[in-house]
Design a protein around this motif. Structure first.
Motif, PDB file in Angstrom:
ATOM      1  N   GLY A 693       0.791  -1.220   0.000  1.00 23.39           N
ATOM      2  CA  GLY A 693       0.000   0.000   0.000  1.00 23.39           C
ATOM      3  C   GLY A 693       0.821   1.267   0.000  1.00 23.39           C
ATOM      4  O   GLY A 693       0.252   2.369  -0.158  1.00 23.39           O
ATOM      5  N   GLN A 731       2.499   2.667  -6.631  1.00 19.58           N
ATOM      6  CA  GLN A 731       1.963   2.180  -5.357  1.00 19.58           C
ATOM      7  C   GLN A 731       2.065   0.663  -5.336  1.00 19.58           C
ATOM      8  O   GLN A 731       1.808  -0.004  -6.334  1.00 19.58           O
ATOM      9  CB  GLN A 731       0.498   2.597  -5.195  1.00 19.58           C
ATOM     10  CG  GLN A 731      -0.082   2.210  -3.848  1.00 19.58           C
ATOM     11  CD  GLN A 731      -1.506   2.738  -3.672  1.00 19.58           C
ATOM     12  OE1 GLN A 731      -2.172   3.109  -4.632  1.00 19.58           O
ATOM     13  NE2 GLN A 731      -1.963   2.772  -2.429  1.00 19.58           N
ATOM     14  N   ILE A 733       0.869  -2.873  -4.742  1.00 18.52           N
ATOM     15  CA  ILE A 733      -0.467  -3.474  -4.677  1.00 18.52           C
ATOM     16  C   ILE A 733      -0.408  -4.923  -4.212  1.00 18.52           C
ATOM     17  O   ILE A 733      -1.423  -5.507  -3.845  1.00 18.52           O
ATOM     18  CB  ILE A 733      -1.176  -3.413  -6.033  1.00 18.52           C
ATOM     19  CG1 ILE A 733      -0.360  -4.167  -7.090  1.00 18.52           C
ATOM     20  CG2 ILE A 733      -1.403  -1.967  -6.469  1.00 18.52           C
ATOM     21  CD1 ILE A 733      -1.077  -4.283  -8.432  1.00 18.52           C
ATOM     22  N   GLU A 734       0.816  -5.537  -4.222  1.00 16.16           N
ATOM     23  CA  GLU A 734       0.921  -6.927  -3.786  1.00 16.16           C
ATOM     24  C   GLU A 734       2.374  -7.211  -3.449  1.00 16.16           C
ATOM     25  O   GLU A 734       3.294  -6.723  -4.107  1.00 16.16           O
ATOM     26  CB  GLU A 734       0.438  -7.875  -4.890  1.00 16.16           C
ATOM     27  CG  GLU A 734       0.420  -9.347  -4.467  1.00 16.16           C
ATOM     28  CD  GLU A 734      -0.099 -10.259  -5.569  1.00 16.16           C
ATOM     29  OE1 GLU A 734      -0.114 -11.489  -5.339  1.00 16.16           O
ATOM     30  OE2 GLU A 734      -0.478  -9.743  -6.659  1.00 16.16           O
TER      31      GLU A 734
END
Length: 748
Positions: A693, A731, A733-734
């Motif tokens: 995040g 960003q 995300i995983e």
């Protein structure tokens, strides 16, 4: 009874008078008179050149004598003649004696005057000496003006053949004061020994203080000095006396006048006409550049396609070697599919223009001399080939109709220079040139010519056309064996050692090599090396695309592709077109990767252009138009596709292991979906969950992998497939182990 005795007495008186008038014993002993009847009698005893029965199987050899004759020239020429005699067959029938032609050539731009009397007399006496020279028929050939004491050497030959506009005489040019009796006696003895030129005329050529007459008498024509004219009139009835050499001048005669007076047996403006006059094949009249000494030989290689670089390399090698040290034998080792016919013609003209009397050129064909490469061999004095060598036929480049028209006349001129029929080599380039087997009526002489070439010969009516050796649907291609049978190849050998034996070469001739740079070019242009360059280039490009930024992979890939095109460009197979296609293809691929994500038109088009450029760079044609090109195209395609296939296999294997290599593992990212145990262990011990995040910025272009900064932490990241520019906001995300997957952040 009394009438019979009276008739017998009259007959005996007439015979005595005729014998006395014809022989003129005292005058002939002093060299003052010459009866042309004797010349005619000698001519009757001499083998006639155009009698077909005499010309069958006759051999001929030629030695060039450069004038003036000075220093040790006479010794050198004698040695050359003796060596030639050693190589002639023994026990040849008298009427079929081999012909020894002495060709007299003045220096370029000079008249050849200045020959030393002693040297010329020694050589002339040698030619008339008893012994081995009786086994050959000596002929003096005068293609250009011959003056000075070298005339004495020509007088010592059995006959003289001269060009129509050449001049002969002025033997005493350059002499100061009067002519010594020693020199006069030398000319008289040599002239009387052969009866080719009257002794009185020979003296008139030597001494400008005498006057020579052509005297017509009741029994024939006589040549006499002015001092002996009164004596001649007292011996026979003189009808007329015409001055042919006035006092104050030395005798000098044009070739046509020499023939008219009976001093020259034939007129010949070149060696082809000379061979026709002598009734022997022109190929038999060949020079011996070694002149009885040793061969000074070199080898020069003509490998690969014929282009400007290859031609300049051969010409420069010969010129530079000749300038450094004299040579008399040049062996051109040809292994070429042909190429640019104009470049082949340039090299052929260079070889044909080399002085045959000082340098013998030999073409050695081990594997192939296709298309216009056969023209290079044709321009050499001799062609030697292996049995299965391919000569002529379709080659690396197609020859246009206009090019064939442009080279036809130059090829004919080369044939005339080398005394060869030109139709065979022309049929190797042009399928429309039909060649037939011709035989000369009344002899066993065979020639392979087109009807056009036959009609251009002065003795065209003597040749009978036989079966064709060409077909109308393809250019002529011969093997070494068939080429020898048809006269294109002089010798058929199994290896170069046999060639050395043929020319009595004790040591392997020096191979004149190009500089080290060209050696590298030749090595790089070989199919095996070129394929290896492509494999390495593809492999390096994969490394570059798998690592962030521009690194070692990009440098290596660039070097490999540059070397590939550079070697093929200098070898003549790659041109500007191939290089532009490759660069355009790479630009299209870059657009597909960096500008338009995905795999579409630019990617497919770019890959096709790169593939086409690599194939075209390994051959000299674009679209195959002949049999050779049809066979060459699959080789080019398989070389390139084989390189790509080998690269793909190597990449498929190494992509799983390359990241573990000590050095390469540092310049590329690990595979995104690897199941390697080490990767699983690294994922288990990695602690990047705290970045999930988080928002940061890309410090490199993500293609799709790269690096990004989150706070003060720089980590390796990868996108889901899209490309993200350097500096963009991303960003996380995983997070899967040490794999950090990002996307471009939408802060709105």
């Amino acid at each position: 009874m009394s009438r019979a005795l009276l008739l017998l007495a009259c007959w005996m008186t007439f015979a005595v008078i005729t014998l006395h008038d014809t022989v003129v014993v005292d005058s002939m002993r002093t060299g003052k008179l010459f009866a042309q009847e004797n010349n005619a009698a000698a001519e009757a005893d001499r083998p006639q050149a155009l009698h077909e029965s005499d010309s069958q199987n006759r051999l001929g050899r030629i030695i060039r004598i450069r004038t003036p004759i000075t220093g040790s020239d006479d010794i050198r020429i004698k040695r050359a003649i003796e060596q030639l005699l050693d190589n002639l067959p023994q026990n040849v029938a008298t009427e079929n004696r081999p012909v020894l032609v002495l060709e007299f050539v003045p220096p370029l731009g000079g008249d050849g005057s200045g020959s030393e009397f002693e040297r010329c007399l020694a050589l002339a006496s040698f030619l008339q000496s008893e012994g081995r020279l009786h086994a050959v028929r000596t002929v003096a050939y005068v293609p250009k003006t011959l003056i000075g004491h070298a005339v004495l050497v020509a007088l010592a030959c059995e006959e003289i053949i001269i060009a129509e506009d050449a001049q002969f005489g002025q033997a005493g040019v350059g002499e100061r004061g009067g002519i010594a009796q020693t020199k006069r006696r030398g000319y008289v003895e040599i002239a009387e020994g052969r009866n080719t030129v009257p002794a009185a005329v020979a003296i008139g050529m030597l001494d400008q203080n005498v006057q020579v007459y052509q005297v017509r008498t009741s029994t024939g024509t006589v040549f006499a000095l002015a001092d002996d004219l009164d004596e001649l009139k007292s011996q026979r009835t003189v009808i007329s006396a015409d001055t042919i050499i006035p006092a104050g001048e030395m005798g000098l005669f044009r070739g046509d006048v020499m023939r008219e007076l009976g001093f020259a047996s034939y007129l010949a403006n070149d060696r082809t006409q000379l061979a026709t006059a002598l009734g022997i094949p022109a190929s038999n009249l060949e020079f011996d550049p070694s002149m009885g000494g040793e061969w000074q030989a070199i080898r020069v290689a003509l490998d690969g396609p014929v282009n400007a670089q290859a031609v300049n390399r051969v010409i420069s090698a010969i010129d530079q070697r000749q300038a450094a040290q004299p040579l008399n034998l040049v062996c051109i080792e040809i292994n070429s599919p042909g190429g640019d016919i104009l470049q082949s013609l340039q090299l052929a003209n260079f070889l044909a223009d080399l002085d045959r009397s000082t340098i013998r050129t030999v073409a050695y064909i081990e594997n192939e001399a296709l298309a216009d490469a056969a023209l290079v061999a044709f321009a050499c004095d001799h062609v030697v080939a292996k049995t299965n060598a391919a000569i002529g036929g379709d080659g690396a480049q197609s020859i246009s109709t206009q090019q064939l028209a442009d080279v036809r006349l130059p090829i004919q001129e080369i044939g005339y220079k080398k005394d060869k029929t030109w139709s065979t080599v022309m049929s190797m380039l042009d399928a429309e040139t039909q060649v037939f087997r011709y035989s000369r009526a009344g002899s066993d002489m065979i020639a392979y010519m087109s009807p056009e070439e036959c009609q251009l010969r002065e003795d065209a009516d003597s040749w009978v056309q036989g079966e064709p050796i060409t077909s109308t649907d393809r250019t002529l291609q011969l093997t070494g064996e068939t080429a020898e049978q048809q006269g294109f190849v002089r010798f058929q050998v199994d290896n170069f050692n046999e060639l050395m034996q043929l020319y009595s070469l004790e040591d392997m001739p020096e191979l004149v090599k190009p500089n080290w740079a060209f050696e590298i070019i030749q090595a790089l242009a070989r199919p095996q090396v070129a394929g290896l360059l492509l494999v390495i280039g593809i492999f390096a490009m994969y490394i570059e695309l798998s690592s962030p930024g521009i690194g070692l992979g990009g440098i290596v890939a660039t070097i490999c592709f540059v070397l590939y095109f550079w070697a093929n460009f200098l070898s003549g197979t790659a041109e500007v077109l191939e290089i532009m296609l490759f660069l355009t293809g790479m630009i299209f691929i870059a657009i597909e990767i960096f500008v338009i994500p995905g795999f579409g038109v630019f990617g497919l088009g770019g890959g096709g252009l790169v593939l086409a450029s690599l194939i075209l760079a390994s051959q000299t044609f674009i679209i195959p138009t002949n049999e050779y090109q049809m066979h060459q195209l699959p080789k080019s395609v398989f070389t390139v596709l084989g390189a790509f296939l080998a690269g793909a296999i190597a990449l498929g294997f190494l992509s799983k292991h390359l990241h573990r290599a000590p050095i390469l593992g540092k310049v590329m990212l690990p595979p995104p979906h690897s199941q390697d145990e080490t990767l699983a262990q690294r994922e288990a011990t990695a602690h990047f969950q705290h970045l999930l995040g988080e928002v940061g910025h890309a410090t490199t272009r993500l293609v799709p992998s790269g690096k990004a900064m989150f706070g003060d932490e720089l980590v390796n990241v990868i996108t889901g497939g899209e490309m993200i520019d350097k500096g963009a906001t991303v960003q996380v995300i995983e997070v899967v182990g040490n794999r950090i997957i990002v996307e471009e952040a939408n802060l709105t």
